[in-house]
Design a protein around this motif. Structure first.
Motif, short mmCIF file in Angstrom:
data_model
loop_
_atom_site.label_atom_id
_atom_site.label_comp_id
_atom_site.label_asym_id
_atom_site.label_seq_id
_atom_site.Cartn_x
_atom_site.Cartn_y
_atom_site.Cartn_z
N THR A 18 0.84 -1.31 -0.06
CA THR A 18 0.10 -0.03 0.01
C THR A 18 1.07 1.12 -0.01
OG1 THR A 18 -1.74 -1.07 0.92
CG2 THR A 18 -1.73 1.14 1.25
N SER B 166 -5.17 -4.53 -6.25
CA SER B 166 -4.90 -3.20 -6.28
C SER B 166 -6.46 -2.26 -6.08
CB SER B 166 -4.06 -2.93 -7.43
OG SER B 166 -4.03 -1.34 -7.47
N GLU C 291 -2.47 3.96 -3.50
CA GLU C 291 -3.39 2.85 -3.74
C GLU C 291 -3.39 1.97 -2.50
OE1 GLU C 291 -2.22 0.17 -6.91
OE2 GLU C 291 -0.14 -0.08 -6.27
N ALA D 3 -2.86 -1.94 -1.82
CA ALA D 3 -2.32 -2.97 -2.37
C ALA D 3 -1.76 -4.22 -1.77
CB ALA D 3 -1.27 -2.40 -3.55
#
Length: 339
Positions: free
Chosen positions: A212, A245, A216, A218
């Motif tokens: 992350t 994502s 985003e 992720a």
């Protein structure tokens, strides 16, 4: 609020080749199919100790689901691996589930618990919450035990109402929703193609890295299922990576741009070749890794040398140039879990 859901069912299998069978931060549990010597190929039998011998096949299924709103999301994945005999009856079953629920506070993603539900154990807390007298992992173990001896069709025929089983024997030890487990296990059994001995032991491992950023949420989760023989030699290996994502735009999740799928599921669409990053796609390189570790002992797998996360061995790097440090570590955990 606007809501977005992405669902992907994958039974990601690699068919083993002759060379595969003859060649030289978190993880889940495992199950065993016994430790006796093989009988005639294509048949299974039990010795006096109740151990299983003969031919078997291994399959797995990964089911990622992403649901999201502007400030909350859930990345959920059901994992199932099975070993089946020549008649398609399940000899061993492993199930686990990961669930990451990132939330935005002032546009920033908070920390999430990367452990699988099996790893959380009592911490998952359905007993403490008063929802059950048995924890999640105990109920899943009851489900795993129940499906042993059943075919994919028999697993799919398990009766359910509102997602929960109505079978008296199963419901005695498993009262949670099981429809996702049923489909995952049945799919894994149907797609079991990798040949092993029924006396081999199976182990799985699941490891997630939080990638992350401010742009985003992720998560990259490595999955591995291995079988090992009585000498701790890997007889089969299958790996995949689930990549999730969810972009952040103007302080909110861009729910129309989220993705959650496995790299093997994406196949050529993963696009390493098209991007000019390699002459081989990810799934092809993963298969080269699987073949390379098959035939090696756990110690030999642990001794594989890396250079900046990539294979230093010429034979392995000839077919696998991707970063494998995470895949290798996760494979070691799966080998250790086989019991």
């Amino acid at each position: 609020m606007k809501k977005f859901v992405v669902f992907a069912l994958v039974s990601a299998m690699c068919v083993s080749m002759a060379a595969c069978s003859n060649s030289d931060s978190t993880s889940s549990g495992s199950s065993s199919a016994g430790t006796s010597e093989s009988s005639t190929a294509g048949e299974t039998s039990s010795d006096a100790a109740g151990e299983t011998s003969g031919e078997a096949k291994v399959g797995f299924s990964i089911t990622p689901t992403l649901s999201a709103e502007s400030e909350e999301a859930t990345f959920s994945t059901v994992y199932a691996a099975v070993m089946v005999d020549a008649d398609g009856k399940i000899l061993a079953c492993d199930i686990d589930e990961s669930e990451f629920a990132p939330a935005l506070t002032d546009g920033a993603v908070g920390e999430v618990d990367l452990r699988t539900k099996m790893e959380k154990g009592d911490d998952y807390g359905i007993v403490a919450a008063g929802a059950s007298t048995m924890e999640w992992y105990q109920q899943v173990e009851a489900f795993e035990d129940y499906v042993v001896g059943k075919t994919a069709d028999e697993v799919r025929a398990i009766p359910c109402t509102d997602g929960k089983t109505t079978d008296a024997d199963l419901s005695a030890g498993c009262t949670i929703t099981v429809t996702g487990f049923i489909e995952a296990v049945a799919s894994a059994a149907e797609n079991a193609t990798v040949s092993v001995s029924a006396s081999d032991k199976m182990g799985i491992s699941i490891t997630t890295e939080d990638s992350t950023s401010t742009e985003e949420a992720a998560y990259d989760t490595d999955f591995c299922v291995v079988t090992v023989d009585a000498n701790d030699t890997v007889t089969s290996c299958q790996v995949d990576t689930v990549q999730g994502s969810l972009p952040i735009v103007d302080g909110a999740f861009d729910i129309d741009s989220g993705s959650y799928a496995t790299k093997k599921q994406l196949g050529d669409d993963y696009g390493m070749v098209a991007a000019g990053a390699s002459t081989m796609e990810w799934y092809q390189q993963a298969e080269a890794f699987e073949q390379y570790v098959t035939g090696k002992t756990g110690d030999e797998v642990s001794a594989i040398e890396l250079s900046e996360g990539k294979a230093a061995d010429a034979d392995l790097s000839a077919g696998c140039t991707i970063t494998i440090s995470g895949i290798l570590s996760n494979t070691e955990k799966a080998i250790a879990a086989a019991k």
